[in-house]
Design a protein around this motif. Sequence first.
Motif, PDB file in Angstrom:
ATOM      1  N   SER A  60      59.783   0.046  19.905  1.00  0.00           N
ATOM      2  CA  SER A  60      59.878   0.392  21.323  1.00  0.00           C
ATOM      3  C   SER A  60      58.508   0.333  21.985  1.00  0.00           C
ATOM      4  O   SER A  60      57.519   0.760  21.373  1.00  0.00           O
ATOM      5  N   PRO A  81      45.978  -1.282  12.622  1.00  0.00           N
ATOM      6  CA  PRO A  81      45.695  -2.015  11.391  1.00  0.00           C
ATOM      7  C   PRO A  81      46.958  -2.041  10.528  1.00  0.00           C
ATOM      8  O   PRO A  81      47.590  -0.993  10.344  1.00  0.00           O
ATOM      9  N   SER A  86      52.852  -4.371  16.218  1.00  0.00           N
ATOM     10  CA  SER A  86      51.656  -4.358  17.078  1.00  0.00           C
ATOM     11  C   SER A  86      50.624  -5.343  16.551  1.00  0.00           C
ATOM     12  O   SER A  86      49.896  -5.970  17.323  1.00  0.00           O
TER      13      SER A  86
END
Lengths: 240, 201
Positions: A60, A81, A86
């Motif tokens: 989300s 990381p 992402s």
Amino acid sequence: MIEPTARPLPWQSATLTAIRPVTGRVKSYRFQVAFDRPVLAGQHVDVRLTAPDGYQAQRSYSIASAPSQDGTIELMIEGLPEGEVSGFFETVAEVGDTIELRGPIGGAFVWRPEDGGPLLLVGGGSGVVPLLAMLRHRAAAAPEVPSLLLYSVRDAGEAIAAEELAVRARDEPHFALMLTLTRAGGRRVDADMIGEALHRLGQPGHIYICGGNAFVGRTADLLVDAGVDPRLIRTERFGS
Amino acid sequence: MSTRGFTGRKPPEATRERLPPGQYLTEDFPVLQIGPNPRLDLDTWSFTLREGSRPLKSWTWEAFTALPRTRWSGDIHCVTKWSKFDTAWEGVSFDDILADAGIAAPTAFLLAEGYDDYTTNVPVGDLVGGKGMVATHYDGAPIPADHGGPARLLVPHLYFWKSAKWVKGLRFTQRDEGGFWELRGYHMYGDPWREQRFTGD
Ligand SMILES: Cc1cc2nc3c(=O)[nH]c(=O)nc-3n(C[C@H](O)[C@H](O)[C@H](O)COP(=O)(O)OP(=O)(O)OC[C@H]3O[C@@H](n4cnc5c(N)ncnc54)[C@H](O)[C@@H]3O)c2cc1C
């Protein structure tokens, strides 16, 4: 008013039209996408990535842009990381890519101009993203609504939209910004800071808190300790 | 159609088999709720069964925790995409609650109600036969407030928003009435294996 949404929420192809750095770790991604229902400030989308073997990952992301008619939305994603999704955005995604997403989602953590204020927004780190959408919407649609953003970040370089927020605080008579830096002798949101925010804003009509789990739990408790009606508080948590 | 350049971090086969579509495995226990934790005192806590607005039976904390105990271990799945494996819960099964009240379920649907005014609908058929409980313990200790303590509903085969935190009672309804999230576009039933996140899924 609650309007039950009876319509299915379809997956859609969105074209990535712009990428721009926001902080060292966060980038802004603009997508061209036509939703079949209006966006409310504070809502999010679900993003779905598909590998060649069919494996999929979903996450989300809050919508940073104010509700608009221009058929685009802005997301702000912090590259973690080893972050599966992402990390893809951070290192792989390029302008012109097609990304599957669906939305807008969420009917609790939303602010509409007619909800009024005073509006107290409390954000930690990337948790400021849905609050930014509310501030942008408020400036355009209801600038007379008193509002205050209490924004906690580790250091100044990690503050999302720092310049935009500073300009808003300077130019918008009914918006105040309290920025607190937590790293290296800094200060976390505490009871005194909450007291000061409440003093500057006046009795809030709506409170939205967003950020990591511990941050949200702690600040919600501080606000209840300060005598705020718990029913005014809405929370959204991005993760641990 | 695949996403250009995405390979992902596909979990091992044994994990994948236990993950419903669109979920990923997490080791920590994220918290999800719409507002602050309500402040509850066990001396005034009570749990009530209602039919519509009519109370059927109420328990104090002492009476409730004296009911027969049930344990359940397994995987839970949150609509925000995380799943957590091998969670261990203990509490009072829905069957034992009904038995102590001396009633059969008067209708086929109910709304679980939380002390924070949260509501969520669950069919009675998804609670009976050992399928649901009101849990008071997680991992061998009283459930912390962040995770819904002192008592929360546990319906582990549905998305976790159905397992209402800080539960104060169950209200039987004539028809399947949507609760807080269901009125805001989330699915009326919420089966993770059929990925019923939103209306129409
Ligand atoms: C309603 C909502 C709105 C949100 N809005 C935003 C937003 O606006 N902006 C934003 O940036 N985020 C937002 N989030 C968070 C977002 O959904 C993701 O959780 C976040 O981007 C991390 O996902 P990921 O796939 O990159 O990381 P994941 O792969 O899920 O990993 C999460 C963390 O765990 C670590 N990790 C996990 N597995 C491993 C492994 N096997 N090896 C090493 N490390 C591991 C990673 O390093 C990473 O730090 C939102 C979340 C919610 C619920």
